[in-house]
Design an enzyme around this catalytic site. Sequence first.
Site, mmCIF file in Angstrom:
data_model
loop_
_atom_site.group_PDB
_atom_site.id
_atom_site.type_symbol
_atom_site.label_atom_id
_atom_site.label_comp_id
_atom_site.label_asym_id
_atom_site.label_seq_id
_atom_site.Cartn_x
_atom_site.Cartn_y
_atom_site.Cartn_z
ATOM 1 N N ASP A 32 -2.693 1.290 6.838
ATOM 2 C CA ASP A 32 -1.853 0.996 5.671
ATOM 3 C C ASP A 32 -1.379 -0.457 5.685
ATOM 4 O O ASP A 32 -1.249 -1.089 4.639
ATOM 5 C CB ASP A 32 -0.628 1.913 5.642
ATOM 6 C CG ASP A 32 -1.009 3.346 5.932
ATOM 7 O OD1 ASP A 32 -1.174 4.113 4.992
ATOM 8 O OD2 ASP A 32 -1.182 3.676 7.127
ATOM 9 N N GLU A 73 -0.964 -1.267 -5.011
ATOM 10 C CA GLU A 73 -2.210 -0.539 -5.271
ATOM 11 C C GLU A 73 -2.009 0.434 -6.422
ATOM 12 O O GLU A 73 -1.027 1.172 -6.477
ATOM 13 C CB GLU A 73 -2.668 0.227 -4.026
ATOM 14 C CG GLU A 73 -4.062 0.807 -4.219
ATOM 15 C CD GLU A 73 -4.590 1.517 -3.002
ATOM 16 O OE1 GLU A 73 -4.820 0.847 -1.979
ATOM 17 O OE2 GLU A 73 -4.771 2.742 -3.064
ATOM 18 N N ASP A 104 0.883 -1.172 0.000
ATOM 19 C CA ASP A 104 0.000 0.000 0.000
ATOM 20 C C ASP A 104 0.920 1.220 0.000
ATOM 21 O O ASP A 104 1.466 1.586 1.043
ATOM 22 C CB ASP A 104 -0.897 -0.008 1.241
ATOM 23 C CG ASP A 104 -1.876 1.161 1.240
ATOM 24 O OD1 ASP A 104 -2.361 1.536 0.155
ATOM 25 O OD2 ASP A 104 -2.133 1.717 2.324
#
Lengths: 177, 177
Positions: free
Chosen positions: A141, A68, A7
Amino acid sequence: MRVLGVDPGLTRCGLGLVDGATGRPPTLVAVGVVRTPADLDIARRLVLIEAGIVEWITEYRPDAVAVERVFAQHNVQTVMGTAQAAGVAMLVAARMGLPVALHTPSEVKAAVTGSGRAGKEQVTEMVTRILKLPERPTPADAADALALAICHVWRGGVTNRFQQAVAAQASSRGGRR
Amino acid sequence: MRVLGVDPGLTRCGLGLVDGATGRPPTLVAVGVVRTPADLDIARRLVLIEAGIVEWITEYRPDAVAVERVFAQHNVQTVMGTAQAAGVAMLVAARMGLPVALHTPSEVKAAVTGSGRAGKEQVTEMVTRILKLPERPTPADAADALALAICHVWRGGVTNRFQQAVAAQASSRGGRR
């Protein structure tokens, strides 16, 4: 299949490692964040993120890295740094010979909660349940990185089953020729 | 002072090297582009860009690297790749121990043409004149990279003179104590 989910972010870059296979519940390998100080210039923050990801890949030897996908329209103030952290994760993975996959936030949410519009809380809750963790992973996160890894295992599973079906079909056709 | 200017991009990443010092016209050292094929995945394109920049820094040993600052509002379709190419340039420079500076497109245009809103043509024309080149550098990304390097030499000169003035002031004050 061992997947490292990333992330991306400059302040906190979430890293989540999961072992999984088609038809079996995924299990946690490791979870954490690489943090970089906000008062450091961005170039040196990227160096720290690179070093952190290299360390994780060297230690845990994942089979694939899922990052991501960052969109330009998201949070304009931080999006450039986020995109650059994502770029560093992709760079490191490819340089170390690993396949890299990008998943959108809604693909990840849909994979773990069933809804592409689920909130952060719901994602963390489902990650905790899916991996049977004794407590919720923090910060968010870290949970998001695990969700990415789970999403990739599950989507990878689907792709593999599809490819297997195609291969089986092709070989049975070949047999009949 | 030898400066490597980087005009970031995935398809063409412009690289321009200039030698310069305060009060002297800058001179060309080298200019070119790193190209990556559009059909390659972004992770591997970033690996090629990294390799190209590492090669240039290793061969030409610049004292600093100047990278164009990328803004979220620019050309949304390609801005993420551009930001990631810029991130790789910053990462490589910092990892190799070089100072990294970011300049906005209007700072660069203002430095070489006198106007922050100059067109690409005008920037190329002025770079050709300033460096006394026999012909215009192409593609535009290569000319832009040279403009970045010139901008940094000139702005760096200003910063250095300011720092020298501050240092001189401080030492003369120290002498009077």
